[in-house]
Design an enzyme around this catalytic site. Sequence first.
Site, mmCIF file in Angstrom:
data_model
loop_
_atom_site.group_PDB
_atom_site.id
_atom_site.type_symbol
_atom_site.label_atom_id
_atom_site.label_comp_id
_atom_site.label_asym_id
_atom_site.label_seq_id
_atom_site.Cartn_x
_atom_site.Cartn_y
_atom_site.Cartn_z
ATOM 1 N N GLY A 202 36.230 73.424 45.830
ATOM 2 C CA GLY A 202 37.592 72.989 45.559
ATOM 3 C C GLY A 202 38.360 73.804 44.541
ATOM 4 N N LYS A 204 39.867 76.779 44.767
ATOM 5 C CA LYS A 204 41.125 77.317 45.283
ATOM 6 C C LYS A 204 42.083 76.184 45.658
ATOM 7 C CE LYS A 204 38.892 81.513 47.014
ATOM 8 N NZ LYS A 204 37.499 81.089 46.719
ATOM 9 N N ASP A 245 35.037 69.637 60.626
ATOM 10 C CA ASP A 245 34.633 70.966 61.079
ATOM 11 C C ASP A 245 35.875 71.840 61.095
ATOM 12 O OD1 ASP A 245 33.891 73.246 62.506
ATOM 13 O OD2 ASP A 245 32.644 72.146 63.917
ATOM 14 N N CYS A 315 34.263 86.651 50.413
ATOM 15 C CA CYS A 315 33.707 87.339 49.242
ATOM 16 C C CYS A 315 32.567 88.252 49.682
ATOM 17 C CB CYS A 315 33.256 86.339 48.176
ATOM 18 S SG CYS A 315 32.091 85.093 48.740
#
Length: 358
Positions: A202, A204, A245, A315
Amino acid sequence: MSDGVTSRRLALDVLERIDRDGAYANLVLRPALDSSVLSTRDKALVTELVYGSTRMRRALDAIVEPFLAVSVDHHVRAALRLGAYQLHFLRIPAHAAVSATVGATRKRPRGLVNAVLRKVASVEPTFDGDAVRLSYPDWIVDRLTADLGAPDALRVLEAMNEPLDAHVRTDGYVQDRASQDVVGLVDASAGDVVLDVCAAPGGKATGIAGSGAKVIAGDVHLRRCGLISKNARSTGTVVAVVAADATSFPVRAGAADIVLIDAPCSGLGSLRRRPDARWRIDPEAPDRLSLLQKRLVAGALPLVRPGGRLIYSVCTLTNAETSAVAAEIPWEPLGQATIRFPDENGDGMWSQVFLAPG
């Protein structure tokens, strides 16, 4: 028992659990520190010893191995890595590093650990190639070299061996700089509807919500949704959390001004803050996860309103998870894809913004 020995004993215990039991470094270290009576300074030393010895274990084994004539168990191996890390990476004086490490070792193997570490202290190590010197599996070095070119790959690999400085946002949330930059890339305004479809834990989502945007954050795992809610409460932000999902996010088509896909990835750009990840990620992960990432993009595209934006971010720095995924997004990109190499500002983050047809 001196604080030096106590610190090394705690570090040794954690390192042994990581090596013997396959424990995750961050999950086993924090409770161990919390239950200790060490000072803040000594806790910082233990953290450096554990993370550094874990990160550099291939190089440390190469340093120690020439002086071992017998096989050793997990405890002795952890003690030798711990001592070698202090000697050759932290440059702690030999008398302090060796005596404190030997004092932290179980009584029976102390003679062996003492003898080996004194020999280690007397020589400057040499390494058989960059993968050993920088302490990475061969496949990671080979993959990044193929995708980035040798000079940039070497720069990335060297940077990811540096300790990561934590950055504290104005709302108190601790987040690496690269993740904060993604929040800036989203560039949400008050009233914007923003979907963060892979949001846990959470960081971002709460950062985006700080702009006044209406944020809907989701994760496929209910427990991880709880982390999003917890972080929203701690930062004083309003985030609607759904267990869903991300390939079939439960909102109507065209409902969002902005969709952020911070996709699950191999994490090969975030090894700086995950010291044991390099030993856990399998060579097939980038190509396997690329398939999932493409499904996530396909599911998110219809959710953006005409003229809205989609941000794809990972990332990692492999071509399969970055440019190859972006190439399948049939929208006009806003600017060029950005590769952020790991540096003093944070992790390696690859992001690109796409503009929906108006």
